[in-house]
Structures are given as C-alpha cells and as structure tokens.
Design a protein around this motif. Structure first.
Motif, mmCIF file in Angstrom:
data_model
loop_
_atom_site.group_PDB
_atom_site.id
_atom_site.type_symbol
_atom_site.label_atom_id
_atom_site.label_comp_id
_atom_site.label_asym_id
_atom_site.label_seq_id
_atom_site.Cartn_x
_atom_site.Cartn_y
_atom_site.Cartn_z
ATOM 1 N N GLY A 183 1.697 1.744 -12.747
ATOM 2 C CA GLY A 183 1.431 2.660 -11.479
ATOM 3 C C GLY A 183 1.866 3.903 -12.034
ATOM 4 O O GLY A 183 2.932 4.539 -11.441
ATOM 5 N N SER A 200 0.727 -1.066 -0.055
ATOM 6 C CA SER A 200 0.154 0.103 -0.028
ATOM 7 C C SER A 200 0.993 1.185 0.109
ATOM 8 O O SER A 200 2.200 1.290 0.462
ATOM 9 C CB SER A 200 -0.752 0.291 1.004
ATOM 10 N N GLU A 236 -2.747 4.031 -8.141
ATOM 11 C CA GLU A 236 -3.172 2.728 -7.590
ATOM 12 C C GLU A 236 -4.140 2.189 -8.601
ATOM 13 O O GLU A 236 -4.278 0.917 -9.039
ATOM 14 C CB GLU A 236 -3.384 2.949 -6.208
#
Length: 779
Positions: A513, A142, A500
């Motif tokens: 990304g 994350s 993301e």
C-alpha cells in the motif's frame, strides 16, 4: 419646504392618492425579493478567496456537501444499517442531489485474475448479525472508514453531494432542503439523525430569516404603536407613525427586488430598522402639534406651525441618519454594504413620506389634546415636564460641571476596555447555541471531526504532472502534515486511490500500500481503476491530471484560531513544494472567514471616520455653526465609546451584525442632539436667557427625546427575539445605545450649551410657537 407643506395641507387627498399609486408600483416587485444566506456572498466576487473557491468548483466539481449522521449506542446492527440503506435511497431520489455515499456504498479495491476488481462493501444492507460482522470487517479496511464512521462505533455518516451551485439557489431552500429534512424526519428514532454542512447551514439561515421576518416585523409594529398610544393616549395617533413606515418599507423592498438584490442575515433587520427609525419623526410632529394645541391654536394652524418648525430639523435628522447608514457602504462585507445603502435610501423615502403624507393625514382629522391640560391653563407643562425643566436647570449650575467630568471619566474607562474587543466571523457562531444546526454540528464533530471543507490544490502546470511519483510523494507528506494540525483531519486525495490499487495488484499485501516508483506504473493503475468502474477521481484530479486536490475537514473553531490554522496550512503547503515549479493554493469557506477577519477593523474604522465627519459637517452647515456641529457629536462619541468598552469588558464579539452598531448609533443617535440644540437655539432667538431657554427645551423637546428613545429602544429590542444570536445581541446593544444616547443628550449637552457662546438661530419662531407662561424672557 413651506410651499410644499401649504400645498399638501390644501390638497391632502390628491397627495395621498399619488403616494398610494407609487406604493402600488413598488409593491408589485416585493414578492420577487429573495433570501440568501450564502457565506460566500459575504465577500466581493473579485476577492482572491472567492475566486479560489470558484476555481476549485470549476476544476473538481461541486463542493456543496451535506453530511447526514446517524447516531446510536452501536451503529453496527441490522436495524441501524438497514436504516442507513433506506435513508440513502430516499436521499438519492431528491431533486438536486448529485450523488450519495453511505458506508454501504464504499468501494473496495481487491486483486483478481484480471488485475483488480472494484466492488461495494455490501450489495445490500445486512440482514443477520453474521452479515453485520462481515460488513464491519470489510468496511473498516477502506480508506474512507475514518471519514464515515466514528472510532467508537456510535456514528455513521452519509455524504450527500448536491448539483453544482444548487446549495445557494432558491430551489435548494424551497425543494431540496425541505425534502432532505423530510427524509431524515421519517427515519428518526430510536437512532438520532443530524444534518450538517455548509449548504444546510445556509438553508437553516434562510429559514431563520423567514421566521424573523414573519415574527419580528409585526412585533416591532406592535411595540411602536404601543409606545405611541402610551405617549399620546389617543387611538387616532396610531395611524400617523405607520404611514411613513409602510410607504418607505414598501418602496425600499420593492427597489431591492427590482434591482436584483437579496435579503441576507444582515439586511433581514431592515424592516424592523425602518419601522423603528421611520416612526420616530412622527413623535416630534405629534409632540409639537399638541404643544401648539395646548397653547390655544386651532387644528389647522397647529399643523401648519408644527411642520414649519420641524421641516428643517427633520430634514437634518434624516440626512444624518442616512449618512450614518450609508457609511456602512464602505464595508468589505457585502451584506453590510447593501444594508447600509438600502437603509439610507429607506430613510430618505421615509423623509418624503413624513414631510408629505403625515401632514396630509393629520390635516384630515383633528387629534385630541392629551396630558390633561386645559388650553387656557397658566402653563401647558405637566409634572414630568417640570421635572425635566428642573433637571435642565441643574445642568446650568455647578452640577453641570460634575456631569461633564463624569462623562469624560466614562469615556476614559471605556477606552481601557476597547482593546479587549475580539472579532468573530465564523458563520456558525451567529446562530444561537441551542439551535438545531449549532447543536447538530457540535454533536457530529464530536464523533466524526470537522464539517468545513478545505481544499489544497496542487498545480503541476503540465499534463499528467500528478502522475509523477515525486509529486505524489510530496503530496503524501503534506497530507500527513495536515492531519497532524489540531482542528484538521480525515484528509483524502488521489494518494488514497493509488495506494489501494497498488496494494490490490500485489495480492492485497499491506506492505504494497504505497506509491509506485514510476510514472508509467501510476498511469496504468489509474487507468485500470477507471476502466473497472472506480468512482471519485473527478473530485480529486482535473481532466488532464495537471492538478490534484487534497481535501481535509476543519472543526468549528474561534475565528482567530481559524486564521492560525489556515496560515499553517498555507505555510506547510508552500514548504512541501518549495524549490519546484509547482504552485499550491488553498481554498474553502474557512479562507473566506479569514478574509472577513482581516477586513473587519479597517472597514469599521473607515465607516466610523466617514460617518462622524460627514454627520458633523452636515449639522454644522445646516446650523451655520461649527461649534453646534461639534456639540451634536458629543453624545455620539460618549455612546460609541461606551459601546465598544462594554463589548471589551464583557467579552462580546464584534461580528457581521454588531459591527454595524456604531454607524447605526451615529445615524440614529444624532437625532436627539439635533432636536435639542435646534429647539434651544430657537428659544434663544425668541429672546429667552440661556437658563430659561434650556428649561423650555428640556420640558418640550426633552420630553419628545425621551419618548423617542424609549420607542426606539423598545422597537430595536424586538431583535432580541431573533433566531440569530448575532442579531439578538445587536438588538440588545441598540436598546442600550438609545438609552445611553438620550441620557448623553439630556445631561452633558445642556451642561455644555449654557457654557458656550453661540449665535442664536437667525429665524426666530413666532411667539405663539415657543411661548410658555412659566419661564421668563429677556427684555
């Protein structure tokens, strides 16, 4: 004033009854007085830095963030992660908590047949080592991982967002803050848990102010009473100083509450200040009363003559005291301004109480004569008094020239140290280094970086302007530049979300990304993110996507370094969008710290010039002598110069508290010069030659000045026990200030007095008021 004194002495009980009734009225407001430690309240609400911070709140929601950090040798264990979940659940149930984000709640964006799906890192806390391994692997992918976990795996953070505006309301200090503390306390051990953040800094400050009020005020009262007893050796005398103190303090605090003002870290010293300063006048009254009693006068006559001799000096002293404190009203710092006004008002209240209540109380009971002297003794002077007279005699001889020269040398040496004084406006630095909030902040920043939020707001000035790929590309570059500035890190923006989502839509390929190439693709991805239940966008963009926000965190730095960092942030932000119509603004508590830094010196110089000028003018007009007005300022110049010189030589910072030292010195310290010069001129007017007038002055008023200085020093010294390091330093400096000011009054001022020509006071005292058998008079 003579008529008022006569009326008070004839009708003491009715006068005290009226004063009591007034006190009861003000006392009804005191329980409504609130405490505030909001750093934002340090600057005016119309200041650009304040407005910018409010604008960020209006556009992007609450900026009040509390960070709860759990530390252990290894936080990736079943026990610690279950504790994270339990603590997060406890925090969510607390009133005033808007949202809680723990490592277990972090959302992961993954590709799916429907496009993307958003799911938490863990549905529940891991229960096995295998679950822990899976959680850790998922969590570290994350973009929030580096904000919520330390790289070495020894700390995890829970972010608690409060309801907008709650952090600095009474409900937070009374309800939310204590419940957060209680929730953390229940989960302590064996892991260590710290709570930090601006709201909790303010909460801890409020709690410290309450502690100071509960401890320091009673301690100041005890010190003042103790000094009175040691000086006058009679228990009955203990009542007198408390009369003006209690009356003026109740009236002042009641007025503050009635007008809607709060006690702050600065004004929290007001009760101690009024206790110490308000009791000082009673010393002179008691000293003069006992002097007359030793000369053989009856009780009533001694009271009358004491008040007749001191009415004018006490009014002069109180006016100059009030001016010294009122000069702080020019300060840019709002709590200092409020402290200046209300302390000045409190001193004037104390003057009324002293001139009315003290003689009323004194007339009701005769006090015994102290110092072991018979009323019919050849001289009422004791050993100490004779020593003071000899010291004054030395000032009239060549020794006085040496004292004047030494004083000038001290001022010159102090002037060398003054440029070395540095400024500190970082609120965390005002706490003691070993306080829980300071210690916790240091620990958290060591593992997770800064705790001070900075917002860079990008205003495209058009709806959906943030969805422009060129705008996002510039924001991404700026975000990288901000992270590269020492002291900053862990930035977040809409860039993180867009990248993301784009990666998820491309089978989670790492290379995907990035920011899409078209406005339409960005708009679709953001819409998809919202429809799938993604959260957090409202804190990064406004409702019509015309504005976006980059959030970064700053570590605790010295004020000068904060200014350098904020200037660099501003410069890089403007450069990132140079040549475009886009506007960029920077907001946050560090910006307020910079504003305070920029305004400190101008405010200090303005208040010093104002207080010196007005105090000198008042003394000159009331004494009807410009020369005497200038002489009364001599101890102040010497004391203020030494103050700042010592601060420069010893590296003591000029902060919100210590910036008041000079004005307090001028307001309080001038009392000594006024009393000494007034008594000297009265003795000269009664027919004494300069040397003898100086000896009588030193033996009588000089003793009172020393007693007063020691009492003031002891009273101010209780501030050294404050929870706040800044207030403790203020207290220690005030102790030093009172002693230096007294010495400067009793040494160079007498040396100058006997060497200047001045017209003696036109209204000489009656012979019985000043006569002492020892010194001779002029024929």
């Amino acid at each position: 004033m003579g008529l008022i004194t006569q009326y008070v002495l004839k009708h003491p009980l009715p006068v005290l009854g009226v004063l009591l009734a007034i006190t009861v009225v003000f006392a009804t407001f005191v329980p409504k007085l609130h405490i505030s430690s909001d750093l934002r309240s340090m600057i005016p609400q119309d200041d650009p830095a304040y407005r910018a911070l409010e604008a960020v709140t209006d556009e992007f929601g609450s900026q009040d963030l509390v960070m709860v950090v759990i530390r252990a040798p290894d936080v990736y264990t079943v026990r610690t992660l279950q504790k994270v979940q339990q603590l997060g659940d406890r925090l969510r149930d607390i009133p005033g908590v808007h949202s809680v984000l723990s490592p277990l709640d972090v959302e992961l964006v993954r590709g799916s047949e429907a496009g993307i799906e958003i799911e938490p890192v863990a549905v529940a806390a891991p229960s096995t080592p295998e679950d822990v391994a899976r959680f850790k692997a998922r969590f570290l992918t994350s973009s929030l991982a580096d904000s919520l976990a330390s790289p070495d795996g020894r700390a995890l953070a829970i972010l608690v967002t409060l309801d907008p505006g709650l952090a600095f309301q009474d409900d937070f200090s009374r309800i939310t803050g204590p419940q957060i503390e209680a929730a953390v306390a229940k989960e302590q051990g064996p892991e260590s848990i710290d709570v930090v953040g601006e709201p909790f800094l303010a909460y801890f400050g409020t709690r410290s102010i309450r502690r100071d009020l509960a401890v320091l005020f009673p301690l100041a009262v005890a010190v003042v009473l103790g000094s009175f007893y040691l000086s006058f050796r009679t228990a009955a005398a203990l009542l007198l100083p408390m009369v003006p103190v209690l009356l003026s303090l109740t009236w002042t605090l009641g007025l503050m509450a009635a007008l809607g003002y709060h006690l702050s870290i600065v004004s929290s010293v007001l009760p101690v200040m009024l206790t110490v300063v308000g009791s000082a006048s009673a010393i002179y009254i008691l000293s003069r009363y006992q002097e007359h009693r030793r000369e053989g006068q009856e009780h009533a006559e001694a009271v009358k003559r004491a008040m007749a001799a001191l009415n004018a000096p006490l009014i002069m002293v109180s006016l100059t005291d009030a001016v010294g404190f009122a000069s702080l009203a020019t300060s840019f710092v709002q709590p200092v301004k409020e402290f200046g006004w209300f302390t000045a008002i409190g001193i004037l209240f104390s003057l009324v109480a002293t001139l009315v209540a003290v003689p009323a109380v004194l007339s009701l009971r005769e006090l015994k004569v102290t110092q072991g002297q018979r009323r019919d003794a050849p001289t009422p002077w004791g050993t100490f008094d004779r020593g003071m007279a000899r010291l004054a005699g030395a000032m009239a001889r060549p020794w006085g020239i040496a004292v004047i020269g030494a004083s000038l040398l001290l001022v010159a040496l102090a002037a060398v140290g003054i440029p070395r004084v540095h400024i500190e406006t970082n609120f965390l630095q005002y706490f003691r280094p070993d306080s829980p909030i300071a210690r916790g902040t240091r620990v958290v920043e060591r593992y997770l970086g800064g705790t001070n939020l900075i917002s860079v707001v990008v205003d495209t000035r058009e709806p959906d302007g943030v969805k422009n790929p060129a705008v996002l590309a510039r924001m991404e570059n700026l975000q990288h530049e901000l992270d590269a500035i020492p002291g900053l890190g862990h930035s977040q923006s809409i860039i993180n979300v867009v990248k993301e989502v784009n990666r998820a839509l491309h089978a989670d390929e790492p290379a995907a990304g990035r920011i899409p190439d078209s406005r339409e693709a960005i708009a679709q991805e953001l819409l998809l993110f919202s429809m799938q239940g993604g959260s957090g966008l409202d804190g990064l963009v406004n409702y019509d996507y015309s504005k976006a926000r980059i959030v970064t965190r700053m570590t605790t730095l010295p004020t000068q370094r904060i200014k350098q960092v904020m200037e660099e942030v501003q410069a890089r932000s403007e450069a990132a969008f140079a040549g475009t119509p886009i506007r960029v603004s920077v907001a946050g508590i560090p910006q307020i710290v910079v504003r305070l830094l920029d305004q400190f010196i101008p405010s200090l110089l303005q208040s010093l010039a104002l207080s010196f000028g007005i105090v000198g003018l008042i003394v000159a007009l009331l004494m009807r002598s410009w020369l005497m007005g200038a002489l009364a300022l001599v101890p102040l110049v010497l004391t203020v110069a030494l103050q700042f010189g010592i601060m420069g030589y010893f590296g003591i910072a000029l902060d919100v508290a210590t910036t008041m030292i000079a004005s307090i010195t001028i307001g309080v310290g001038v009392d000594f010069g006024i009393q000494l010069i007034s008594r000297y001129r009265q003795e000269r007017a009664s027919g004494r030659v300069p040397a003898d007038a100086l000896a009588v002055t030193a033996a009588t008023t000089g003793r009172a000045i020393l007693t007063n200085a020691v009492s003031l020093a002891a009273g101010f010294g209780v501030l050294a026990f404050s929870e706040f390091r800044a207030v403790a330093v203020l207290g220690l400096f005030l102790v030093l200030t009172m002693l230096i000011s007294a010495a400067a009054t009793l040494l160079p001022v007498p040396a100058l007095l006997v060497r200047v020509r001045d017209r003696p006071a036109q209204a000489p005292l009656p012979a019985t008021a000043t006569q002492s058998a020892g010194p001779a008079r002029e024929a």
